[in-house]
Design an enzyme around this catalytic site. Structure first.
Site, mmCIF file in Angstrom:
data_model
loop_
_atom_site.group_PDB
_atom_site.id
_atom_site.type_symbol
_atom_site.label_atom_id
_atom_site.label_comp_id
_atom_site.label_asym_id
_atom_site.label_seq_id
_atom_site.Cartn_x
_atom_site.Cartn_y
_atom_site.Cartn_z
ATOM 1 C CD GLU A 14 39.746 16.056 35.687
ATOM 2 O OE1 GLU A 14 38.948 15.773 36.329
ATOM 3 O OE2 GLU A 14 40.278 15.872 34.502
ATOM 4 C CD GLU B 262 39.384 10.865 34.511
ATOM 5 O OE1 GLU B 262 38.750 10.982 34.022
ATOM 6 O OE2 GLU B 262 39.575 11.111 36.168
#
Ligand code: FCB
Length: 454
Positions: free
Chosen positions: A339, A159
Site C-alpha cells: 500500500e 497491518e
C-alpha cells in the site's frame, strides 16, 4: 528527462479491502461498531462501493488501465458468519472473484484478514481471546482451499500493529475500543500467532504460493526527549510483527507518512525507565497514546508541513525510509510495497505522490534492494474506517449515489507506467540529493535478535 526502468516481472497493482468497498458487510464487528453510539465513526459503511456485485467491472477497468496485479481481501465475516458454519455460496463468490481477476490477466494477491472480524469472534474477545488464532487458521484453510491454485500471493493479516494499537489500545477509534495495555499486548500476541498459523497452513495447502503479512510502518523521527517513545512504539507496533515474519517469502510495506515525536530532553531517562516498568507502563501508555494521536493528527495541519486529508504530513518518500529499514533487518528478502497512497481531492497531488514515491523506490532498487512490486492504495474512493467516505484515496472516483466510477488522471498515468515498466522523470540537478539511498541500519540484526526473545 530520464527513464526510471523497473525490473521485469514487477507487480504493478492497486488494492482494496472487502469491508471498505464491498458493502453490506453485516456480520462483521465493524458493522456493529459503526452504529454504536459513542464510537468516533463518522458514518456507517452501508453499501460502500457495491464492489461485491461490481467486482467484474472494477477488475476489468484495472486491467484496461495497464496494471498487472489486484490486491483484495476476502471477508471472514461472510465466509464464517457463525462459529463453525462455513457459507459455501460466499466461498464460491470469492472463487469467482479470483477467476475474474485471472481472466483479466491480473495477478491476484489475496489478504485473508483486513481489519474486520466476524461478530461472533468479536463477542469472544476478538484478538485477545487465545482461541482466535486457531479459529483464524480454520477459516484460512477453508478459504485458501476454495480460492484454488491461481492465487500466487497471500497476505495473512493486514497491518497487525494498527489492529492492536488502533482497537485494543483505543488509539485510532477501531473496535473493540479497549484502552488498556494488557488488552493491547494480548491482541499483539494473538495477531502474531494468527500469522504463524495462517502462513504454515497456506504453505501446506499451496506450496508454490508466496506468503507474507502487510505491515504499517512509519518513518519515525524524534528529538532526544521523544526517542524513548519512538523506540517503544516502533517495537510494539512494528518490530514485534516483523520479527514474526522472518521466514516469510516477502514483507509487505505500507507507509503513508512520517511521524515525529518531540519531548523535552530532561524527560527522556524518566520515560525510558517508566516504559520498562510494567505498573508505570500501564499508567503512562494510554496517556502517551492520547497525547500522540491528538498531536499527530494536527502536526501537518498546523503548518509544519503540507498536510493530506488525513492530517498526515505529505511525505511520499517516507516509504523509502521504511523499506531501507526492512532491507537492513532482512537482507535479500523480497519486499513488496503493498500500500502507498494519499487522501486528497486534488488529483495532481496524487500524481506527485506517486511519482515521488516511485522515484525513491527506484533509487533503492538501483541500489540492490529486492523490491518486487508497487501496489497503490486504493483502486476506488472507499470507506476509510472511522473517518468515513470523506477521505479520497481512489485512483478511480466513486459517486456514492449512483455508484458510477470515474477514472482520474492519476489512474491513467500510473497505468501507463505499469504498462511500460518505466517512469519518466526530470533529470536531477548535479549534486542534488538522490532521495533514495542512505546509511543502512546496522543495528537491524540486533533488533531482531532481541525481539525474538520477547
Ligand atoms: C491502511 C489500511 C487501509 C486504508 C489505508 C488508508 O492503514 O490498511 O485499509 O485504510 O490505510
Amino acid at each position: 528527462m530520464r527513464d526510471l526502468i523497473f525490473p521485469p516481472g514487477f507487480l504493478w497493482g492497486a488494492a482494496t479491502a472487502a469491508h471498505q468497498v464491498e458493502g453490506d458487510n453485516a456480520n462483521s464487528d465493524w458493522w456493529d461498531w459503526e452504529r454504536r453510539p459513542g464510537t468516533p465513526c463518522r458514518e456507517p459503511s452501508g453499501a460502500a462501493c457495491d464492489h461485491y456485485r461490481r467486482f467484474a467491472d472494477d477488475v476489468a477497468l484495472l486491467a484496461a488501465l495497464g496494471f498487472n496485479t489486484y490486491r483484495f481481501s476476502v471477508e471472514w465475516a461472510r465466509i464464517e458468519p457463525a462459529e463453525g458454519t462455513f457459507d459455501g455460496a460466499q466461498l464460491d463468490h470469492y472463487r469467482r472473484v479470483v477467476e475474474a481477476v485471472s481472466a483479466q490477466g491480473l495477478i491476484p494477491m489475496v489478504t485473508l484478514n483486513h481489519f474486520t472480524l466476524p461478530r461472533w469472534v468479536a463477542a469472544r474477545g476478538g484478538w485477545r481471546d487465545p482461541l482466535t488464532p486457531t479459529r483464524f487458521e480454520r477459516y484460512c484453510r477453508r478459504a485458501v482451499t476454495a480460492l484454488g491454485e491461481e492465487v500466487a500471493w497471500y497476505c495473512t493479516v493486514n497491518e497487525p500493529g494498527v489492529v492492536a494499537f488502533g482497537g485494543y489500545l483505543g488509539a485510532l477509534g477501531f473496535p473493540p475500543g479497549s484502552r488498556d495495555v494488557a488488552s493491547w499486548k494480548r491482541a499483539i500476541g494473538g495477531l502474531v500467532e494468527a500469522h504463524r498459523r495462517a502462513s504454515s497452513t497456506i504453505r501446506e495447502l499451496r506450496p508454490g504460493a508466496r506468503v507474507g503479512a502487510t505491515h504499517a510502518l512509519q518513518e519515525w523521527e524524534a528529538n532526544a526527549g521523544g526517542r524513548p517513545v519512538v523506540e517503544y512504539l516502533r517495537r510494539l507496533n512494528e518490530d514485534v510483527f516483523l520479527a514474526a515474519c522472518a521466514d516469510d517469502d516477502f514483507i509487505g510495506v505500507q507507509t503513508y507518512t512520517r511521524v515525529r515525536v518531540d519531548a523535552p530532553e530532561v524527560v527522556a531517562p524518566l520515560l525510558r525507565r517508566a516504559l520498562a516498568t510494567p505498573r508505570m507502563e500501564a499508567l503512562l501508555v494510554p496517556w502517551v497514546v492520547r497525547f500522540e494521536t491528538s498531536r499527530a493528527a494536527g502536526v501537518a495541519a498546523r503548518g509544519r508541513a503540507r498536510a493530506t486529508q488525513m492530517g498526515y504530513e505529505f511525505r511520499p518518500e517516507a516509504v523509502a525510509a521504511t523499506i531501507r529499514r526492512v532491507a537492513a533487518l532482512f537482507p535479500g528478502k523480497a519486499i513488496v510495497v503493498t500500500e502507498h497512497g494519499v487522501a486528497t481531492d486534488d488529483d495532481t497531488e496524487r500524481v506527485e505522490f506517486i511519482v515521488r514515491g516511485l522515484s525513491a523506490i527506484h533509487a533503492l532498487i538501483e541500489g540492490g534492494v529486492p523490491i518486487r512490486g508497487y501496489i497503490h492504495w486504493s483502486l476506488l474512493d472507499n470507506f476509510e474506517w472511522a473517518r468515513g467516505y470523506a477521505m479520497r484515496f481512489g485512483l478511480v472516483a466513486v459517486d456514492r449515489r449512483t455508484q458510477q466510477r470515474t477514472v482520474r488522471p492519476s489512474a491513467r498515468i500510473l497505468g501507463e507506467v505499469a504498462r511500460a515498466g518505466r517512469l519518466q522523470v526530470p533529470t536531477p540537478e548535479p549534486h542534488a540529493p538522490s532521495g533514495g539511498r542512505g546509511p543502512r541500519d546496522r543495528a537491524g540484526g540486533k533488533v531482531l535478535a532481541n525481539l525474538r526473545k520477547l
